[in-house]
Design a protein around this motif. Structure first.
Motif, short mmCIF file in Angstrom:
data_model
loop_
_atom_site.label_atom_id
_atom_site.label_comp_id
_atom_site.label_asym_id
_atom_site.label_seq_id
_atom_site.Cartn_x
_atom_site.Cartn_y
_atom_site.Cartn_z
N TRP A 104 9.25 -10.09 -11.13
CA TRP A 104 8.91 -10.71 -10.08
C TRP A 104 9.73 -11.21 -8.77
N ASP A 105 10.76 -12.04 -9.12
CA ASP A 105 11.85 -12.60 -8.28
C ASP A 105 12.52 -11.34 -7.76
N ASP A 106 13.12 -10.21 -8.66
CA ASP A 106 13.81 -9.00 -8.02
C ASP A 106 12.86 -8.17 -7.14
N SER A 107 11.63 -8.31 -7.35
CA SER A 107 10.81 -7.50 -6.45
C SER A 107 10.66 -8.24 -5.08
N ARG A 108 10.59 -9.57 -5.35
CA ARG A 108 10.63 -10.36 -3.95
C ARG A 108 11.98 -9.99 -3.31
N GLN A 109 13.04 -10.09 -3.78
CA GLN A 109 14.27 -10.09 -3.30
C GLN A 109 14.44 -8.58 -2.60
N ASP A 110 13.68 -7.46 -3.04
CA ASP A 110 13.64 -6.18 -2.40
C ASP A 110 12.98 -6.32 -1.19
N CYS A 111 11.90 -6.87 -1.33
CA CYS A 111 11.00 -7.11 -0.03
C CYS A 111 11.85 -7.85 1.09
N MET A 112 12.32 -9.01 0.88
CA MET A 112 13.26 -9.67 1.68
C MET A 112 14.38 -8.71 2.35
N GLN A 113 14.83 -7.88 1.46
CA GLN A 113 15.91 -7.01 2.20
C GLN A 113 15.25 -5.83 3.18
N ARG A 114 13.86 -5.88 3.02
CA ARG A 114 13.29 -4.91 4.06
C ARG A 114 12.79 -5.66 5.11
N GLY A 115 12.94 -6.91 5.12
CA GLY A 115 12.60 -7.86 6.24
C GLY A 115 10.86 -8.05 6.18
N ALA A 116 10.35 -8.23 4.87
CA ALA A 116 9.26 -8.59 4.56
C ALA A 116 9.23 -9.59 3.31
N ASP A 117 8.04 -9.69 2.70
CA ASP A 117 7.99 -10.44 1.51
C ASP A 117 6.79 -9.88 0.45
N LEU A 118 6.86 -10.42 -0.72
CA LEU A 118 5.71 -9.99 -1.41
C LEU A 118 4.33 -10.20 -0.60
N VAL A 119 3.46 -9.40 -0.98
CA VAL A 119 2.00 -9.34 -0.08
C VAL A 119 1.25 -10.54 -0.49
N ILE A 120 0.71 -11.04 0.71
CA ILE A 120 -0.24 -12.27 0.54
C ILE A 120 -1.57 -11.49 0.96
N ILE A 121 -2.47 -11.83 0.10
CA ILE A 121 -3.73 -11.35 0.00
C ILE A 121 -4.82 -12.28 0.78
N ASN A 122 -5.36 -11.88 1.82
CA ASN A 122 -6.17 -13.23 2.46
C ASN A 122 -7.82 -12.83 2.47
N SER A 123 -8.11 -11.71 1.78
CA SER A 123 -9.43 -11.29 1.83
C SER A 123 -9.77 -10.22 0.71
N ARG A 124 -11.14 -10.25 0.78
CA ARG A 124 -11.59 -9.15 -0.63
C ARG A 124 -11.28 -7.87 0.31
N GLN A 125 -11.57 -7.71 1.61
CA GLN A 125 -11.17 -6.42 2.09
C GLN A 125 -9.83 -6.00 2.00
N GLU A 126 -8.90 -6.96 2.29
CA GLU A 126 -7.37 -6.35 2.01
C GLU A 126 -7.28 -6.25 0.47
N GLN A 127 -7.75 -6.94 -0.20
CA GLN A 127 -7.50 -6.67 -1.73
C GLN A 127 -8.01 -5.33 -2.26
N ALA A 128 -9.29 -5.02 -1.60
CA ALA A 128 -9.72 -3.74 -1.82
C ALA A 128 -8.94 -2.62 -1.20
N PHE A 129 -8.35 -2.75 -0.19
CA PHE A 129 -7.40 -1.72 0.50
C PHE A 129 -6.30 -1.44 -0.37
N LEU A 130 -5.62 -2.37 -1.16
CA LEU A 130 -4.55 -2.42 -2.09
C LEU A 130 -4.73 -2.01 -3.45
#
Length: 207
Positions: A104-130
């Motif tokens: 989990w930590d290494d995955s988050r580090q990879d996201c940060m290197q891409r200018g992002a972060d691990l996904v934050i899911i705010n709704s069931r619609q977004e969850q369904a998409f993923l």
């Protein structure tokens, strides 16, 4: 000039004068042809109206295409909004890793290197998409600070009732499942708590 002729047997006289040609009356059918028929007038109006509607529809189609392809930001089109290889949903871009084998930590580090972060899911619609891209992938939630209190990487609480969890989850199995992932497995679909050191794929998100 007139001339008179007399017959011997009878006093019959004929008067011959100059011949004057009078215009022949036009046949009734020809007069009718020159007069426009009401039906033809009506057909012409309908045809003209149809042509105008076709032109108007063409103009509206062009205007709609231009509106749909307007830049989402200055100098950007919708296709250029997300980096190459990322997916767009709403106003966010998502990177779903193709490799498997990071904690989990290494995955988050990879996201940060891409200018992002691990996904934050705010709704069931977004969850369904993923859901469905991978059998399992890390997402940006953890309850490391306080067991049972799940928070996203930006510090906001996870809406446990507003999202779909896999059956029986979170269960903190084996006393050490403090990181979250999203599962798409037979009879096991939804959010799940898992050991943070386990190796898995991951999903990054950037706005």
């Amino acid at each position: 000039m007139a001339a008179f002729f007399k017959s011997n047997e009878a006093s019959v006289s004929f008067e011959v004068g100059e011949y004057q040609q009078f215009p022949k009356p036009e046949p009734e059918d020809a007069a009718k042809e020159k007069t426009p028929k009401p039906k033809l007038k009506h057909f012409s109006v309908v045809l003209l109206s149809f042509a105008l509607l076709c032109v108007l529809q063409g103009v509206l189609n062009i205007a709609l295409r231009l509106a749909l392809t307007e830049p989402t930001a200055e100098g950007e089109t919708e296709e250029e909004f997300c980096p190459e290889g990322w997916l767009m949903f709403g106003s966010s871009c998502y990177y779903i890793s193709s490799q498997r084998g990071r904690s989990w930590d290494d995955s988050r580090q990879d996201c940060m290197q891409r200018g992002a972060d691990l996904v934050i899911i705010n709704s069931r619609q977004e969850q369904a998409f993923l859901t469905g891209f991978t059998a399992a992938a890390w997402v940006g939630m953890t309850d490391r600070e306080k067991e049972g209190t799940w928070i996203w990487v930006d510090g906001t609480p996870v809406d446990k009732d507003g999202l779909n969890w896999a059956p029986g989850q979170p269960d903190d199995a084996f006393g050490g499942e403090d990181c979250g992932d999203i599962r798409t497995m037979t009879d096991f679909i939804g959010l799940n708590d898992f050991n943070c050191s386990a190796r898995s794929q991951w999903i990054c998100e950037t706005m």
